[in-house]
Design a protein around this motif. Structure first.
Motif, PDB file in Angstrom:
ATOM      1  N   UNK A 167       0.825  -1.211   0.000  1.00  0.00           N
ATOM      2  CA  UNK A 167       0.000   0.000   0.000  1.00  0.00           C
ATOM      3  C   UNK A 167       0.857   1.258   0.000  1.00  0.00           C
ATOM      4  N   UNK A 168       1.946   1.191   0.733  1.00  0.00           N
ATOM      5  CA  UNK A 168       2.863   2.330   0.745  1.00  0.00           C
ATOM      6  C   UNK A 168       3.345   2.625  -0.682  1.00  0.00           C
ATOM      7  N   UNK A 169       3.694   1.566  -1.396  1.00  0.00           N
ATOM      8  CA  UNK A 169       4.181   1.758  -2.770  1.00  0.00           C
ATOM      9  C   UNK A 169       3.051   2.221  -3.689  1.00  0.00           C
ATOM     10  N   UNK A 170       1.873   1.661  -3.485  1.00  0.00           N
ATOM     11  CA  UNK A 170       0.719   2.094  -4.296  1.00  0.00           C
ATOM     12  C   UNK A 170       0.450   3.589  -4.075  1.00  0.00           C
ATOM     13  N   UNK A 171       0.525   3.996  -2.841  1.00  0.00           N
ATOM     14  CA  UNK A 171       0.289   5.407  -2.516  1.00  0.00           C
ATOM     15  C   UNK A 171       1.265   6.319  -3.247  1.00  0.00           C
ATOM     16  N   UNK A 172       2.481   5.803  -3.438  1.00  0.00           N
ATOM     17  CA  UNK A 172       3.484   6.613  -4.139  1.00  0.00           C
ATOM     18  C   UNK A 172       3.245   6.617  -5.647  1.00  0.00           C
ATOM     19  N   UNK A 173       2.325   5.785  -6.101  1.00  0.00           N
ATOM     20  CA  UNK A 173       2.007   5.765  -7.526  1.00  0.00           C
ATOM     21  C   UNK A 173       2.586   4.602  -8.307  1.00  0.00           C
ATOM     22  N   UNK A 174       3.144   3.629  -7.592  1.00  0.00           N
ATOM     23  CA  UNK A 174       3.735   2.487  -8.295  1.00  0.00           C
ATOM     24  C   UNK A 174       2.650   1.530  -8.800  1.00  0.00           C
ATOM     25  N   UNK A 175       2.965   0.870  -9.921  1.00  0.00           N
ATOM     26  CA  UNK A 175       1.984  -0.053 -10.504  1.00  0.00           C
ATOM     27  C   UNK A 175       2.577  -1.377 -10.964  1.00  0.00           C
ATOM     28  N   UNK A 204      -6.086  -2.757  -7.755  1.00  0.00           N
ATOM     29  CA  UNK A 204      -6.659  -3.131  -9.036  1.00  0.00           C
ATOM     30  C   UNK A 204      -5.629  -3.707 -10.002  1.00  0.00           C
ATOM     31  N   UNK A 205      -4.618  -4.385  -9.463  1.00  0.00           N
ATOM     32  CA  UNK A 205      -3.548  -4.920 -10.305  1.00  0.00           C
ATOM     33  C   UNK A 205      -3.680  -6.429 -10.438  1.00  0.00           C
ATOM     34  N   UNK A 206      -3.180  -6.948 -11.555  1.00  0.00           N
ATOM     35  CA  UNK A 206      -3.301  -8.376 -11.790  1.00  0.00           C
ATOM     36  C   UNK A 206      -2.095  -9.136 -11.246  1.00  0.00           C
ATOM     37  N   UNK A 207      -2.329 -10.215 -10.520  1.00  0.00           N
ATOM     38  CA  UNK A 207      -1.229 -11.023  -9.992  1.00  0.00           C
ATOM     39  C   UNK A 207      -0.249 -11.441 -11.086  1.00  0.00           C
ATOM     40  N   UNK A 208      -0.729 -11.704 -12.278  1.00  0.00           N
ATOM     41  CA  UNK A 208       0.151 -12.189 -13.333  1.00  0.00           C
ATOM     42  C   UNK A 208       1.182 -11.135 -13.738  1.00  0.00           C
ATOM     43  N   UNK A 209       0.842  -9.888 -13.578  1.00  0.00           N
ATOM     44  CA  UNK A 209       1.789  -8.822 -13.913  1.00  0.00           C
ATOM     45  C   UNK A 209       2.723  -8.484 -12.758  1.00  0.00           C
ATOM     46  N   UNK A 210       2.392  -9.012 -11.586  1.00  0.00           N
ATOM     47  CA  UNK A 210       3.137  -8.642 -10.377  1.00  0.00           C
ATOM     48  C   UNK A 210       3.503  -9.904  -9.608  1.00  0.00           C
ATOM     49  N   UNK A 231      15.068  -8.246 -14.928  1.00  0.00           N
ATOM     50  CA  UNK A 231      15.106  -8.657 -16.334  1.00  0.00           C
ATOM     51  C   UNK A 231      13.731  -8.615 -16.972  1.00  0.00           C
ATOM     52  N   UNK A 232      12.710  -8.476 -16.158  1.00  0.00           N
ATOM     53  CA  UNK A 232      11.357  -8.428 -16.702  1.00  0.00           C
ATOM     54  C   UNK A 232      11.159  -7.152 -17.512  1.00  0.00           C
ATOM     55  N   UNK A 233      10.353  -7.267 -18.566  1.00  0.00           N
ATOM     56  CA  UNK A 233       9.987  -6.084 -19.345  1.00  0.00           C
ATOM     57  C   UNK A 233       8.483  -6.025 -19.439  1.00  0.00           C
ATOM     58  N   UNK A 234       7.843  -4.934 -19.077  1.00  0.00           N
ATOM     59  CA  UNK A 234       8.490  -3.748 -18.524  1.00  0.00           C
ATOM     60  C   UNK A 234       9.055  -4.034 -17.128  1.00  0.00           C
ATOM     61  N   UNK A 235      10.057  -3.251 -16.787  1.00  0.00           N
ATOM     62  CA  UNK A 235      10.688  -3.432 -15.480  1.00  0.00           C
ATOM     63  C   UNK A 235       9.734  -3.111 -14.333  1.00  0.00           C
ATOM     64  N   UNK A 236       9.850  -3.844 -13.230  1.00  0.00           N
ATOM     65  CA  UNK A 236       9.091  -3.446 -12.044  1.00  0.00           C
ATOM     66  C   UNK A 236       9.638  -2.104 -11.532  1.00  0.00           C
ATOM     67  N   UNK A 237       8.778  -1.336 -10.913  1.00  0.00           N
ATOM     68  CA  UNK A 237       9.256  -0.068 -10.346  1.00  0.00           C
ATOM     69  C   UNK A 237       9.483  -0.197  -8.845  1.00  0.00           C
ATOM     70  N   UNK A 238       8.954  -1.267  -8.261  1.00  0.00           N
ATOM     71  CA  UNK A 238       9.196  -1.511  -6.833  1.00  0.00           C
ATOM     72  C   UNK A 238       9.485  -2.989  -6.595  1.00  0.00           C
ATOM     73  N   UNK A 239      10.513  -3.228  -5.804  1.00  0.00           N
ATOM     74  CA  UNK A 239      10.814  -4.581  -5.346  1.00  0.00           C
ATOM     75  C   UNK A 239      10.434  -4.658  -3.872  1.00  0.00           C
ATOM     76  N   UNK A 240       9.473  -5.537  -3.578  1.00  0.00           N
ATOM     77  CA  UNK A 240       9.108  -5.755  -2.177  1.00  0.00           C
ATOM     78  C   UNK A 240       9.881  -6.970  -1.696  1.00  0.00           C
TER      79      UNK A 240
END
Lengths: 330, 330
Positions: A167-175, A204-210, A231-240
């Motif tokens: 949620x912290x990352x979502x709040x910052x605008x990560x997707x 509202x994000x899909x598990x398959x993309x994350x 190495x994923x494309x598009x790159x993740x913007x946050x690593x939890x």
DNA sequence: ATGAAAGCGCTAACAC
DNA sequence: GTGTTAGCGCTTTCAT
């Protein structure tokens, strides 16, 4: 005590009365004489004898499972110790290993020593097979749950912790996330993953993309999984990360890849080890309130209100630091 | 106990005799009856009462100074605990802060509870002003030294540790070092530096070519000093770090600079925290034998032989791992 | 082979 | 106001 009485020319009763603060019925003069004698003789009351007479030892039995050798979790002991001290009590500590025989022996020894409560703390939220104890003795588990589920326990709310992180990352605008989780079969992992999935749904994000990559909570797996994640494309913007150790691995991997934190990727840890605040950039992480867990445990144990606890979950808040920021282009 | 006697139709004397293993003079028949009664009634002897009668509590008072909240140093407690357990003793633990008042109160409480020995452990090898204690009570300091120098203490041999670190690198053929030291005024730092200087001398190297940079034992200073060290020309081939935390900082700095460990530069840490073995490459470091220090302390405390200890220095051996190798071109 | 009794150091009714 | 006494749960001489 007899010596003091002789020195002050009074009976031991009087000495006892003075010392236990029941001055009410004692004349100031004798009181002063007794105190003087106590001083002169350097007398100190024997608490073992007091305990025997009073039927109370002001002692909490504390059984640990490798906890002392684990970084930062000693805060459980610190929390217990603090509250105990405030209530004129002390901790009688035994370090027991996984081995159930040792645990039983430790518990029995503590009971024989008339502890007024029993607290068991484990690492890694294990299940334990806790030995039988007298019915009137308060017993409490920290970071562990009884196999037969009849013992009150205090655990971190790992699910909430996982949710706070995302949620912290979502709040910052990560997707776009990757969750670098720990050992797949550990209880804590399952809970943290559950919180993560909740968070995805909220966003509202899909598990398959994350996706979730499983590791083993150690630096090496953090390193490896971070490389894989980037190495994923598009790159993740946050690593939890499943814990702070894995976050350290991720830090090193990203440093080697020339990826900047938090400009190019945000990192979230879990545990809030002392090291988290020291990293550069300092690590945003989820705090496990070990100290408070110890405090709550001691408070209820000493008050004899353990039954109110049930299966208590302690809140695991996010600790925002410098390793997370808005994603690029926001 | 009276209940048991009644149940078995014997006196409490007999019960006591049977239970304390003095079967010698008890007939097998009565012995069996007593044991049966003990079993039936689920009787357990009250060790508090035993202690009062016997004048012994089988208890070591253990006063810590923030030690529990410090990573990995809980091993001192583990060592103490292990030996205590082997000798049917337990640890009565108090967490005292720097505050001398609290320390004195803790010590007095433990004495009043008739502990059979007193062990104090601190972090960071501090000096302490230890309160007065009864002359016949064994008292021991771990990782600390008494202001008035009259209390036996067990300390890590930091000087030897510093020397081990550099000797290890010398043995591999290194000739250009930078020592990324910790806080300049800390006792441990001074000793480690002394060992480092010894090592330089042994290797026939000049201090001016192998400088000491002071930091603060934290990751950030390890990072900064590593950057500074690698700017020297010719480059150092080994970075000796004041502790493992600083080594982590160095790892991250080197990763970011694209310098490979150990191919281009070797790294040596200090402390052998759990994290050292987990880093990649695993970190060569100097081990502080906390667990053994705890064991030695408990052994002497319980045996009443603390006076033999004096100012004992425990050996700090090098733990060779993957972060050190021969320098390039050898 | 077993039991009566004293006592470890303290507290608390109950007297005086 | 202060002292006498019993007793917390146990061990251990000393009798029997």
């Amino acid at each position: 005590m007899a010596d003091v009485g002789r020195q002050a020319s009074v009976s031991i009763t009087t000495v006892s009365l003075v010392l236990s603060g029941q001055h009410s019925r004692i004349s100031e003069a004798t009181k002063a004489r007794v105190l003087k004698a106590v001083e002169d003789l350097n007398y100190r009351p024997n608490k073992a004898a007091q305990g025997l007479r009073l039927g109370q030892t002001r002692t909490i039995g504390f059984v640990t499972d490798e906890i002392l050798t684990q970084p930062f979790s000693g805060n459980i002991a610190a929390g217990l110790s603090a509250v105990a001290w405030e209530q004129q009590s002390l901790l009688l500590t035994v370090n027991a290993t996984m081995n159930t025989g040792r645990l039983r022996a430790a518990v029995e020894d503590l009971i024989d020593r008339q502890v007024e409560a029993l607290v068991f703390a484990a690492m890694g939220s294990r299940e334990v097979d806790f030995p039988e104890t007298p019915p009137n003795l308060p017993v409490l588990l920290i970071n562990a749950y009884d196999r037969r589920g009849r013992i009150p326990s205090i655990m971190p709310n790992e699910e909430e912790g996982g949710r706070s992180a995302i949620e912290h990352a979502l709040d910052l605008g990560h997707e776009r996330f990757v969750f670098l989780a720990g050992r797949e079969n550990a209880w804590a992992t399952k809970m943290r993953v559950r919180g993560y999935r909740d968070g995805l749904e909220i966003g509202g994000l899909r598990p398959v993309d994350n996706p979730i990559f499983y590791g083993d909570y150690r630096i090496g797996s953090g390193y490896d999984l971070a490389v894989r994640a980037m190495q994923r494309r598009p790159r993740p913007t946050t690593l939890l990360c499943g814990n702070d150790q894995m976050a350290i691995g991720a830090y090193i991997a990203l440093a080697r890849m020339g990826v900047r934190i938090p400009e190019q990727v945000s990192i979230v840890g879990y545990d809030d080890e002392p090291i988290a605040a020291d990293l550069s950039p300092s690590l945003t992480t989820v705090r496990i309130p070990f100290y408070e867990m110890g405090r709550v445990a001691a408070t209820h144990a000493l008050a004899g209100t353990v039954s109110e606890i049930g299966q208590m979950l302690m809140s695991c808040p996010i600790v925002p630091r410098a390793s997370t920021n808005r994603p690029l282009g926001q």
